[in-house]
Design an enzyme around this catalytic site. Structure first.
Site, PDB file in Angstrom:
ATOM      1  N   TYR A  74       0.828  -1.207   0.000  1.00  0.00           N
ATOM      2  CA  TYR A  74       0.000   0.000   0.000  1.00  0.00           C
ATOM      3  C   TYR A  74       0.864   1.259   0.000  1.00  0.00           C
ATOM      4  CZ  TYR A  74      -4.572  -2.152   0.861  1.00  0.00           C
ATOM      5  OH  TYR A  74      -5.744  -2.844   0.744  1.00  0.00           O
ATOM      6  N   ASP A 132      -2.434 -18.463   1.045  1.00  0.00           N
ATOM      7  CA  ASP A 132      -3.381 -19.210   0.204  1.00  0.00           C
ATOM      8  C   ASP A 132      -4.053 -20.311   1.025  1.00  0.00           C
ATOM      9  OD1 ASP A 132      -0.828 -20.304   0.320  1.00  0.00           O
ATOM     10  OD2 ASP A 132      -0.759 -20.948  -1.773  1.00  0.00           O
TER      11      ASP A 132
HETATM   12  C1  IPM Z   1     -10.368  -1.589   3.889  1.00  0.00           C
HETATM   13  C2  IPM Z   1     -10.622  -1.008   2.530  1.00  0.00           C
HETATM   14  C3  IPM Z   1      -9.501  -0.051   2.170  1.00  0.00           C
HETATM   15  C4  IPM Z   1      -8.210  -0.854   2.107  1.00  0.00           C
HETATM   16  C5  IPM Z   1      -9.730   0.739   0.868  1.00  0.00           C
HETATM   17  C6  IPM Z   1     -11.028   1.500   0.889  1.00  0.00           C
HETATM   18  C7  IPM Z   1      -8.577   1.654   0.562  1.00  0.00           C
HETATM   19  O1  IPM Z   1     -10.786  -1.999   1.573  1.00  0.00           O
HETATM   20  O2  IPM Z   1     -10.293  -0.817   4.865  1.00  0.00           O
HETATM   21  O3  IPM Z   1     -10.241  -2.804   3.983  1.00  0.00           O
HETATM   22  O4  IPM Z   1      -7.890  -1.431   1.064  1.00  0.00           O
HETATM   23  O5  IPM Z   1      -7.505  -0.893   3.122  1.00  0.00           O
END
Ligand code: IPM
Ligand code: MG
Length: 353
Positions: free
Chosen positions: A142, A219
């Site tokens: 991320y 998995d």
């Molecule tokens: C979550 C959501 C978020 C993530 C999105 C909205 C960015 O899916 O909180 O799980 O991927 O973390």
């Protein structure tokens, strides 16, 4: 106790469920003599539309100054099919997590007996499933280095020892308070980052002799979650795996609209439902407010206000038992309750108990 709450309602059904969360919080505070103040701030598409930024500085300030953030949801379809969009609502959520240092995302996966029939799994498999997923929230793909070209793109899944150690400590603390069983979920047969997770976990495990630590490839874990969800007690994993596994977890309980979460770390903690903004339901008064209301219970519990949290949990159980339910979980022929009506019923129950 004095509680200053930043309320980030966001997009889609966010404002509707937020309103019910706030109403419940106010009712509980009144009952227990807590002084609560709210500061509403913009996030997500609502903030992009208003000021061109999904997590404006003003919102960040409101979060930093608050004791806790009550968050709802972000996302808007107008951005979903536009890969060229320069800003996206989700960036607001990610910026909030990163800036507040919210590295630990606690996602309990719990079944409600009266809703077991809604699970896509057989009753005997899912009954009694009760585990917590501890998702690392500020590292991995991320936030790693990225490149986004027209012909070539990548995301980097980077983790430092420090990041792995601190989330494992949170996970061990949870496991110590529960059934003392921690499953570390990774992909150490393929990924270097996962091998670091496994190495660090193997080094730490002997410090927790009363806790059983086991390791599972992601998995395999995704399969085990539907074959034998009762196997798990506490599961800890990296950001991306945690995102995927917790959606799976929420659906096996049969009720995605019921699962709350807490994100904690270096600064103000955030409490939010794990479901998204469900734009199709916006304004229709059909969204289930229970995940948001249970997030308020988690908020109180975070401050060790356990009686307050329990009152909310009891009220939610009572609403389900009395069939005061939003359409997606209503029994056939049962009365119709909307978001507002469920919230109002719970507030009323709290006032009377
Ligand atoms: C979550 C959501 C978020 C993530 C999105 C909205 C960015 O899916 O909180 O799980 O991927 O973390
Ligand atoms: Mg997700």
């Amino acid at each position: 106790m004095k509680l200053n709450i930043a309320v980030l309602a966001g997009d889609g059904i966010g404002p509707e469920i937020s309103e019910q969360g706030v109403a419940v919080m106010t009712a509980v505070c009144q009952k227990f003599g807590h002084e609560v103040t709210y500061k509403h701030a913009l996030v997500g598409a609502a903030a992009i539309d208003a000021v061109g930024d999904p997590f404006p500085e003003e919102t960040y300030e409101a979060c930093k100054e608050a004791d806790a953030v009550l968050f709802s949801s972000v996302g808007d379809p107008k951005f979903d099919n536009n890969p060229n969009a320069k800003v996206r609502p989700e960036q607001g959520l990610l910026a909030m997590r990163k800036k507040l240092g919210l590295f630990a995302n606690i996602r309990p996966v719990q079944t409600f007996d009266c809703l077991i029939h809604k699970s896509p799994l057989k009753d005997e498999l899912v009954r009694g499933a009760d585990f917590v997923c501890i998702r690392e929230l500020t590292g991995g793909m991320y936030f790693g280095e990225k490149k986004e070209g027209d012909d070539y793109a990548y995301d980097t899944n980077a983790y430092s020892r420090h990041e792995v150690e601190r989330i494992l400590k949170v996970a061990y603390a949870y496991a110590g308070r529960r059934k003392k069983h921690l499953t570390v979920v990774d992909k150490a047969n393929v990924l270097a980052s996962s091998r670091l997770w496994r190495k660090v976990a193997q080094e730490m495990a002997p410090q927790y002799p009363d806790i059983t630590t086991d390791f599972m490839y992601v998995d395999n874990a995704s399969m085990r979650m539907i074959q034998e969800p009762t196997f798990f007690d506490v599961m800890v994993t990296e950001n991306t795996f945690g995102d995927i596994l917790t959606d799976e977890g929420s659906c096996i309980t049969g009720s995605m609209g019921l699962l709350p979460s807490a994100s904690t770390g270096e600064s103000t903690p955030v409490f939010e439902p794990i479901h998204g903004s469900w734009p199709q339901a916006k304004g229709l008064n059909i969204a289930n407010p229970l995940a948001q209301i249970l997030s308020v219970a988690m908020l109180f519990e975070y401050f060790n206000l356990t009686a307050e949290g329990k009152l909310i949990r009891d009220a939610v159980d009572a609403s389900l038992d009395n069939n005061v339910r939003t359409p997606e979980i209503q029994v056939e022929g049962g009365a119709k309750y909307g978001t507002k009506e469920v919230g109002a019923w719970i507030v009323d129950w709290i006032e009377k108990h």
